[in-house]
Design a protein around this motif. Structure first.
Motif, PDB file in Angstrom:
ATOM      1  N   ALA A   1       0.828  -1.200   0.000  1.00 15.76           N
ATOM      2  CA  ALA A   1       0.000   0.000   0.000  1.00 15.76           C
ATOM      3  C   ALA A   1       0.866   1.254   0.000  1.00 15.76           C
ATOM      4  N   LEU A   2       1.996   1.216   0.718  1.00  9.68           N
ATOM      5  CA  LEU A   2       2.907   2.362   0.718  1.00  9.68           C
ATOM      6  C   LEU A   2       3.516   2.582  -0.660  1.00  9.68           C
ATOM      7  N   GLU A   3       3.824   1.495  -1.350  1.00  5.55           N
ATOM      8  CA  GLU A   3       4.367   1.623  -2.701  1.00  5.55           C
ATOM      9  C   GLU A   3       3.329   2.235  -3.636  1.00  5.55           C
ATOM     10  N   ASP A   4       2.057   1.857  -3.470  1.00  5.13           N
ATOM     11  CA  ASP A   4       0.997   2.483  -4.255  1.00  5.13           C
ATOM     12  C   ASP A   4       0.893   3.970  -3.944  1.00  5.13           C
ATOM     13  N   LEU A   5       1.071   4.317  -2.668  1.00  5.17           N
ATOM     14  CA  LEU A   5       1.037   5.724  -2.265  1.00  5.17           C
ATOM     15  C   LEU A   5       2.177   6.496  -2.935  1.00  5.17           C
ATOM     16  N   ALA A   6       3.352   5.870  -3.033  1.00  8.49           N
ATOM     17  CA  ALA A   6       4.490   6.521  -3.675  1.00  8.49           C
ATOM     18  C   ALA A   6       4.227   6.737  -5.164  1.00  8.49           C
ATOM     19  N   HIS A   7       3.649   5.722  -5.826  1.00 10.98           N
ATOM     20  CA  HIS A   7       3.328   5.869  -7.252  1.00 10.98           C
ATOM     21  C   HIS A   7       2.302   6.991  -7.461  1.00 10.98           C
ATOM     22  N   TYR A   8       1.319   7.067  -6.579  1.00  3.06           N
ATOM     23  CA  TYR A   8       0.322   8.125  -6.699  1.00  3.06           C
ATOM     24  C   TYR A   8       0.978   9.494  -6.524  1.00  3.06           C
ATOM     25  N   ALA A   9       1.858   9.607  -5.540  1.00  2.00           N
ATOM     26  CA  ALA A   9       2.517  10.890  -5.293  1.00  2.00           C
ATOM     27  C   ALA A   9       3.326  11.320  -6.513  1.00  2.00           C
ATOM     28  N   MET A  10       4.077  10.384  -7.104  1.00  2.00           N
ATOM     29  CA  MET A  10       4.894  10.722  -8.270  1.00  2.00           C
ATOM     30  C   MET A  10       4.011  11.104  -9.457  1.00  2.00           C
ATOM     31  N   ALA A  11       2.882  10.397  -9.632  1.00  3.12           N
ATOM     32  CA  ALA A  11       2.003  10.677 -10.767  1.00  3.12           C
ATOM     33  C   ALA A  11       1.351  12.043 -10.656  1.00  3.12           C
ATOM     34  N   HIS A  12       1.259  12.590  -9.446  1.00  2.00           N
ATOM     35  CA  HIS A  12       0.618  13.884  -9.243  1.00  2.00           C
ATOM     36  C   HIS A  12       1.634  14.974  -8.921  1.00  2.00           C
ATOM     37  N   GLY A  13       2.866  14.742  -9.306  1.00  2.00           N
ATOM     38  CA  GLY A  13       3.889  15.763  -9.135  1.00  2.00           C
ATOM     39  C   GLY A  13       4.303  16.003  -7.706  1.00  2.00           C
ATOM     40  N   GLU A  14       4.046  15.042  -6.825  1.00  2.00           N
ATOM     41  CA  GLU A  14       4.443  15.175  -5.432  1.00  2.00           C
ATOM     42  C   GLU A  14       5.669  14.308  -5.190  1.00  2.00           C
TER      43      GLU A  14
END
Length: 306
Positions: free
Chosen positions: A144-157
């Motif tokens: 779940a943390l890895e998914d959170l990281a992918h989401y952050a990168m995809a949204h410029g975070e």
């Protein structure tokens, strides 16, 4: 009678399946973390376990105790969280007299330690002050943390390593060489206006006394005295020395700002005066060729005003 062993076996299988589901909680993704930051959350009985992307760009961990009866003594504002060999102290937020949520942002250099512990730990423990530990499951937290990281990168975070590679930044430009400046017989910035900054004395001293081994009162008193001295003599320091000393004092690791600024300016202004005596210069800007070239080109004497 022959059906009894089969019934016991079925009940045992059902209990085992229930425990397995309880030990493998679902992690829910939500954009409802602090400041609207993305987060993942696992509901485990009365305890909610959360990992969130902090506004500072690092990773945070929080625990919410629903319907808890833990009373927090006055002045105690921390709880401990243990994940394998990784331990962190979290701030406790109160609702009335009952602690409601414990959490906090991790420093970037502690994130790799927590991730390594998370890879090998199936459970963790929250330890409220003077109460028994509350265990929680970490099953599924790492994916779940890895998914959170992918989401952050995809949204410029961004997230700190190892969840995301460190963002490449331009190398820091070296500041002015204050030792060389102090050995110039004149103000190299020609009287440029440099204002005395306003620092938060209380906030700096609240952090400073832990490292400087003095009390808040001693730190505040010394900072206020240095601030008053600087205010009275600020224009007497050369502009280039003021700018150079400010760049040193503004280092985030330096806490007692006014004292450091006064010490820096006093030292290097004295060095410049000594250099003026040695070099025989008055410290006037008139010795600068660039300042004398314009009047000379216009047919004026070097000391004559246009």
């Amino acid at each position: 009678m022959r059906l009894l062993p089969a019934a016991i076996l079925a009940i045992g299988t059902l209990c085992a399946a229930t425990q397995a589901r309880a030990a493998d909680p679902d992690w829910i993704f939500a954009n409802s973390g602090p400041g609207g930051q993305p987060m993942i959350i696992s509901h485990q009985g009365t305890l909610d376990v959360m990992f969130y992307r902090a506004a500072s760009g690092t990773l945070g961990i929080a625990f919410h105790q629903r319907h808890g009866k833990y009373r927090n003594p006055k002045g105690v504002e921390t709880a401990m969280a243990m994940i394998g060999k990784f331990t962190i102290a979290l701030q406790t937020f109160l609702t009335g007299q009952k602690w409601d949520t414990a959490g906090g942002d991790l420093k970037p250099d502690t994130v790799p330690d927590m991730i390594n512990a998370l890879k090998n730990a199936g459970t963790g423990a929250l330890i409220p002050f003077e109460h028994d530990p509350v265990s929680f499951s970490l099953k599924g937290a790492m994916p779940a943390l890895e998914d959170l990281a992918h989401y952050a990168m995809a949204h410029g975070e961004s997230l700190p390593p190892p969840l995301e590679p460190a963002v490449a930044t331009a190398p820091a430009q070296p500041g002015p060489d204050i030792e060389k400046l102090a050995h110039h017989p004149y103000d190299t910035q020609h009287g440029r206006r440099v204002a005395l900054p306003q620092y938060d004395i209380a906030a700096n001293c609240d952090r400073a006394h832990v490292e400087m081994l003095d009390t808040d009162g001693e730190c505040v008193s010394a900072e206020q005295k240095s601030q008053a001295t600087l205010g009275a003599h600020w224009t007497g320091y050369d502009s280039d020395l003021r700018g150079a000393c400010l760049s040193l004092v503004n280092d985030p690791g330096r806490l007692e700002k006014y004292q450091a600024l006064l010490m820096c300016l006093s030292r290097y202004q004295d060095d410049r005066r000594q250099w003026q005596l040695v070099s025989g210069s008055s410290g006037s800007d008139d010795i600068l060729p660039a300042r004398n070239a314009a009047p000379a080109a216009a047919g004026q004497a070097p000391g004559q005003k246009p």
